[in-house]
Write a protein that holds these residues in place. Structure first.
Motif, mmCIF file in Angstrom:
data_model
loop_
_atom_site.group_PDB
_atom_site.id
_atom_site.type_symbol
_atom_site.label_atom_id
_atom_site.label_comp_id
_atom_site.label_asym_id
_atom_site.label_seq_id
_atom_site.Cartn_x
_atom_site.Cartn_y
_atom_site.Cartn_z
ATOM 1 N N LEU A 22 0.824 -1.214 0.000
ATOM 2 C CA LEU A 22 0.000 0.000 0.000
ATOM 3 C C LEU A 22 0.858 1.264 0.000
ATOM 4 O O LEU A 22 0.605 2.193 -0.768
ATOM 5 N N THR A 23 1.873 1.306 0.854
ATOM 6 C CA THR A 23 2.714 2.506 0.914
ATOM 7 C C THR A 23 3.540 2.670 -0.355
ATOM 8 O O THR A 23 3.742 3.792 -0.818
ATOM 9 N N ASN A 24 3.992 1.577 -0.949
ATOM 10 C CA ASN A 24 4.720 1.661 -2.221
ATOM 11 C C ASN A 24 3.831 2.164 -3.354
ATOM 12 O O ASN A 24 4.324 2.743 -4.323
ATOM 13 N N ALA A 25 2.524 1.954 -3.226
ATOM 14 C CA ALA A 25 1.571 2.426 -4.234
ATOM 15 C C ALA A 25 1.134 3.867 -3.975
ATOM 16 O O ALA A 25 0.282 4.402 -4.677
ATOM 17 N N GLY A 26 1.699 4.509 -2.943
ATOM 18 C CA GLY A 26 1.400 5.909 -2.679
ATOM 19 C C GLY A 26 0.343 6.162 -1.628
ATOM 20 O O GLY A 26 -0.069 7.300 -1.418
ATOM 21 N N PHE A 27 -0.119 5.119 -0.945
ATOM 22 C CA PHE A 27 -1.110 5.287 0.107
ATOM 23 C C PHE A 27 -0.423 5.587 1.430
ATOM 24 O O PHE A 27 0.717 5.182 1.656
ATOM 25 N N TYR A 28 -1.100 6.287 2.303
ATOM 26 C CA TYR A 28 -0.635 6.444 3.679
ATOM 27 C C TYR A 28 -1.533 5.597 4.563
ATOM 28 O O TYR A 28 -2.694 5.368 4.257
ATOM 29 N N ILE A 29 -0.968 5.088 5.629
ATOM 30 C CA ILE A 29 -1.710 4.244 6.559
ATOM 31 C C ILE A 29 -2.200 5.120 7.699
ATOM 32 O O ILE A 29 -1.408 5.706 8.428
ATOM 33 N N ASP A 30 -3.515 5.235 7.826
ATOM 34 C CA ASP A 30 -4.110 6.038 8.875
ATOM 35 C C ASP A 30 -4.245 5.238 10.169
ATOM 36 O O ASP A 30 -3.989 5.745 11.250
ATOM 37 N N HIS A 31 -4.644 3.973 10.041
ATOM 38 C CA HIS A 31 -4.840 3.134 11.226
ATOM 39 C C HIS A 31 -4.814 1.675 10.794
ATOM 40 O O HIS A 31 -5.270 1.338 9.703
ATOM 41 N N SER A 39 -7.355 -12.038 10.705
ATOM 42 C CA SER A 39 -7.841 -10.848 9.991
ATOM 43 C C SER A 39 -7.113 -9.591 10.452
ATOM 44 O O SER A 39 -6.750 -9.455 11.617
ATOM 45 N N VAL A 40 -6.914 -8.712 9.510
ATOM 46 C CA VAL A 40 -6.307 -7.414 9.789
ATOM 47 C C VAL A 40 -7.161 -6.351 9.112
ATOM 48 O O VAL A 40 -7.705 -6.577 8.030
ATOM 49 N N PHE A 41 -7.300 -5.224 9.756
ATOM 50 C CA PHE A 41 -8.047 -4.102 9.198
ATOM 51 C C PHE A 41 -7.083 -2.944 9.017
ATOM 52 O O PHE A 41 -6.331 -2.603 9.933
ATOM 53 N N ILE A 42 -7.108 -2.350 7.845
ATOM 54 C CA ILE A 42 -6.213 -1.238 7.540
ATOM 55 C C ILE A 42 -7.043 -0.116 6.930
ATOM 56 O O ILE A 42 -7.783 -0.341 5.972
#
Length: 49
Positions: A22-31, A39-42
């Motif tokens: 996700l970060t390599n694709a330009g997204f920032y992780i909010d939580h 399971s993981v929630f992002i």
């Protein structure tokens, strides 16, 4: 099912691997949090230009 063409190929990812993609694709992780072992929630977003 995959051999017969009825199911797509599935590649499991770790939480760290998914965050990296996700970060390599330009997204920032909010939580991010893990509700259960399976399971993981992002929550991610992409900055507006």
């Amino acid at each position: 099912m995959q051999r017969l063409g009825f199911a797509p190929h599935v590649s499991p990812l770790s939480q760290k691997g998914l965050v990296t993609l996700l970060t390599n694709a330009g997204f920032y992780i909010d939580h991010e949090w893990r509700a259960t072992r399976e399971s993981v929630f992002i929550i991610a977003g992409k900055p507006l230009i």
